[in-house]
Design a protein around this motif. Sequence first.
Motif, PDB file in Angstrom:
ATOM      1  N   VAL A 184       0.864  -1.129  -0.064  1.00 20.94           N
ATOM      2  CA  VAL A 184       0.141   0.010   0.074  1.00 20.94           C
ATOM      3  C   VAL A 184       0.887   1.113  -0.013  1.00 20.94           C
ATOM      4  CG1 VAL A 184      -1.854   0.977   1.345  1.00 20.94           C
ATOM      5  CG2 VAL A 184      -1.734  -1.346   1.345  1.00 20.94           C
ATOM      6  N   THR A 185       0.679   1.990  -0.860  1.00 18.56           N
ATOM      7  CA  THR A 185       1.529   3.066  -0.993  1.00 18.56           C
ATOM      8  C   THR A 185       1.223   4.259  -0.172  1.00 18.56           C
ATOM      9  OG1 THR A 185       0.437   4.602  -2.747  1.00 18.56           O
ATOM     10  CG2 THR A 185       2.019   2.785  -3.488  1.00 18.56           C
ATOM     11  N   TYR A 186       2.458   5.124   0.035  1.00 17.14           N
ATOM     12  CA  TYR A 186       2.448   6.197   0.855  1.00 17.14           C
ATOM     13  C   TYR A 186       2.289   7.616   0.029  1.00 17.14           C
ATOM     14  CZ  TYR A 186       3.739   8.071   5.538  1.00 17.14           C
ATOM     15  OH  TYR A 186       3.852   8.818   6.843  1.00 17.14           O
ATOM     16  N   ALA A 240       3.211  -2.065   4.243  1.00 20.49           N
ATOM     17  CA  ALA A 240       3.001  -0.540   4.288  1.00 20.49           C
ATOM     18  C   ALA A 240       4.096   0.049   3.715  1.00 20.49           C
ATOM     19  CB  ALA A 240       2.601  -0.243   5.627  1.00 20.49           C
ATOM     20  N   HIS A 241       3.986   0.961   2.721  1.00 17.84           N
ATOM     21  CA  HIS A 241       5.218   2.013   2.345  1.00 17.84           C
ATOM     22  C   HIS A 241       5.381   3.074   3.359  1.00 17.84           C
ATOM     23  CE1 HIS A 241       4.825   0.770  -2.275  1.00 17.84           C
ATOM     24  NE2 HIS A 241       4.412  -0.212  -1.561  1.00 17.84           N
ATOM     25  N   LEU A 242       6.648   3.394   3.551  1.00 15.53           N
ATOM     26  CA  LEU A 242       6.675   4.378   4.537  1.00 15.53           C
ATOM     27  C   LEU A 242       7.656   5.384   4.134  1.00 15.53           C
ATOM     28  CD1 LEU A 242       6.110   5.838   7.343  1.00 15.53           C
ATOM     29  CD2 LEU A 242       7.528   4.088   8.188  1.00 15.53           C
ATOM     30  N   THR A 243       7.431   6.627   3.876  1.00 17.69           N
ATOM     31  CA  THR A 243       8.648   7.535   3.230  1.00 17.69           C
ATOM     32  C   THR A 243       9.188   8.288   4.693  1.00 17.69           C
ATOM     33  OG1 THR A 243       7.318   9.479   2.543  1.00 17.69           O
ATOM     34  CG2 THR A 243       7.721   7.733   1.025  1.00 17.69           C
ATOM     35  N   CYS A 244      10.232   8.895   4.405  1.00  9.90           N
ATOM     36  CA  CYS A 244      10.979   9.483   5.773  1.00  9.90           C
ATOM     37  C   CYS A 244      11.347  10.824   5.532  1.00  9.90           C
ATOM     38  CB  CYS A 244      12.010   8.502   6.353  1.00  9.90           C
ATOM     39  SG  CYS A 244      13.216   8.278   5.264  1.00  9.90           S
ATOM     40  N   LEU A 296      11.219   3.606   2.479  1.00 22.47           N
ATOM     41  CA  LEU A 296      11.724   4.647   1.284  1.00 22.47           C
ATOM     42  C   LEU A 296      11.991   6.050   1.808  1.00 22.47           C
ATOM     43  CD1 LEU A 296       8.160   3.589  -0.298  1.00 22.47           C
ATOM     44  CD2 LEU A 296      10.559   3.122  -1.497  1.00 22.47           C
ATOM     45  N   ARG A 297      12.818   6.701   1.031  1.00 20.88           N
ATOM     46  CA  ARG A 297      13.140   8.222   1.412  1.00 20.88           C
ATOM     47  C   ARG A 297      12.133   8.950   1.134  1.00 20.88           C
ATOM     48  NH1 ARG A 297      16.966  11.479  -2.145  1.00 20.88           N
ATOM     49  NH2 ARG A 297      15.157  11.231  -3.297  1.00 20.88           N
ATOM     50  N   GLY A 298      11.678   8.658  -0.310  1.00 19.65           N
ATOM     51  CA  GLY A 298      10.430   9.517  -0.764  1.00 19.65           C
ATOM     52  C   GLY A 298      11.229  10.696  -1.651  1.00 19.65           C
ATOM     53  N   ASP A 299      10.428  11.278  -2.753  1.00 17.00           N
ATOM     54  CA  ASP A 299      11.037  12.204  -3.611  1.00 17.00           C
ATOM     55  C   ASP A 299      11.189  13.576  -2.889  1.00 17.00           C
ATOM     56  OD1 ASP A 299      11.226  10.616  -6.036  1.00 17.00           O
ATOM     57  OD2 ASP A 299       9.298  10.958  -6.490  1.00 17.00           O
ATOM     58  N   GLY A 343      13.044  -2.624   0.682  1.00 20.67           N
ATOM     59  CA  GLY A 343      13.492  -1.218   0.236  1.00 20.67           C
ATOM     60  C   GLY A 343      13.236  -1.386  -1.212  1.00 20.67           C
ATOM     61  N   ALA A 344      13.526  -0.009  -1.911  1.00 25.10           N
ATOM     62  CA  ALA A 344      13.289   0.002  -3.416  1.00 25.10           C
ATOM     63  C   ALA A 344      14.656   0.076  -3.926  1.00 25.10           C
ATOM     64  CB  ALA A 344      12.771   1.414  -3.386  1.00 25.10           C
ATOM     65  N   CYS A 345      14.732  -0.456  -5.408  1.00 22.02           N
ATOM     66  CA  CYS A 345      15.882  -0.584  -6.248  1.00 22.02           C
ATOM     67  C   CYS A 345      15.546  -0.185  -7.597  1.00 22.02           C
ATOM     68  CB  CYS A 345      16.856  -1.888  -6.121  1.00 22.02           C
ATOM     69  SG  CYS A 345      16.106  -3.140  -6.707  1.00 22.02           S
ATOM     70  N   LYS A 356      19.132   2.482 -12.613  1.00 19.76           N
ATOM     71  CA  LYS A 356      19.564   3.545 -11.474  1.00 19.76           C
ATOM     72  C   LYS A 356      18.635   4.746 -11.097  1.00 19.76           C
ATOM     73  CE  LYS A 356      22.004   7.492 -13.533  1.00 19.76           C
ATOM     74  NZ  LYS A 356      21.511   8.446 -13.166  1.00 19.76           N
ATOM     75  N   HIS A 357      18.781   5.248  -9.716  1.00 17.53           N
ATOM     76  CA  HIS A 357      18.061   6.161  -9.352  1.00 17.53           C
ATOM     77  C   HIS A 357      18.356   7.373 -10.215  1.00 17.53           C
ATOM     78  CE1 HIS A 357      16.346   9.470  -6.534  1.00 17.53           C
ATOM     79  NE2 HIS A 357      15.581   8.592  -6.516  1.00 17.53           N
ATOM     80  N   LYS A 358      17.050   8.322 -10.438  1.00 16.50           N
ATOM     81  CA  LYS A 358      17.444   9.762 -11.364  1.00 16.50           C
ATOM     82  C   LYS A 358      18.570  10.366 -10.772  1.00 16.50           C
ATOM     83  CE  LYS A 358      13.275  11.281  -9.354  1.00 16.50           C
ATOM     84  NZ  LYS A 358      11.779  11.091  -9.442  1.00 16.50           N
TER      85      LYS A 358
END
Length: 299
Positions: free
Chosen positions: A47-49, A76-80, A106-109, A144-146, A150-152
């Motif tokens: 479930v996204t955050y 549960a997704h969680l950004t910080c 997740l860090r979050g954008d 975690g996400a990968c 690569k991440h932008k």
Amino acid sequence: MLISEKIKTNQPTVSFEIFPPKPGYPVDTIYDTIDSLSDLNPDFISVTYGAGGSTKDTTVEISSLVEQKHNIPALAHLTCLTSTRDEIDGILDKLEANGVRNILALRGDVPQGSCAVDFSDSMYSHSGDLVQHIKERGGFCIGGACYPEKHKESKNAWDDIVHLREKVDQGLDFLITQLFFDNELFYGFVEKAGSMGVDVPILPGIMPVMNLKQVSKIVSLTGCSVPKKFLRIIEKYEHNPEALKEAGMAYAASQIIDLLAWGVPGVHIYSMNKAEETRRIVNSISTIRGTQNRDCSKL
Ligand code: FAD
């Protein structure tokens, strides 16, 4: 049940991502979707955050419903990035009280108008800081996400995997990838990550394309590449929405069949809250998945 335990079983896992209704919309507008997706007996539902925590209460509420009413493990997704330690602890307390034991950390954008360095002094400037916090607290299985492409924000693929390895070492149990349309990029990424010490299961994230608007949005948000064979399909059917949707679902199913043949530990489907379309994809791969004993050397 912990997702790390599910992944250890012999058959590849199948899981779905859903997103809460936008703020201001009633949470029960998603109940029918969850009912239909639950009937497919997934190994877990994530479930996204919402960006910046905009759905934090509904993410907790929906995750709890998935666990308690449907008896399906919720992730549960969680950004910080924009959160305090107290806010994170408050959410972890609620999840724990509702039996949700799996978190995608997740860090979050970075919010629009800012850049990553603006947050270098924040409590959680990278997802690894959150992983460490949850790990110290204990009691959760942490994903975690990968990023196969690569991440932008990463300078290059090597740098990206160096930081991925760091966050895995901080306590991740498994990874889910950003979506991709070219499986060869995923295979190259998994092999490179493995050779650089990333030793947790990596679940590929697959998004069925259902309309033209979605393709341009995905490409601009994620920067993922579109291989020629998929581009041909989009160009051919761009003016025929029904045909494009059919082709998009068939393309996602063919990606999954190839991934299963390669030996992935599971497949995570970005369902976009589309239960019927997800059901058709799952049905089209069920025989293949059912006959498969996973090659555990590719964990
Ligand atoms: P990080 O792991 O912190 O990585 C971000 C960048 O920092 C990368 O370039 C990385 O290489 C670098 N980095 C990491 N650690 C360090 C370090 N120690 N030192 C220097 N650099 C470092 N967003 C939402 O808002 N809500 C969601 O629900 C959501 N779900 C997602 C689910 C999946 C499967 C994926 C792939 C992404 C999701 N996102 C979501 C998007 C995600 O929040 C963004 O991609 C965000 O920009 C990065 O998050 P991260 O956890 O990967 O960050």
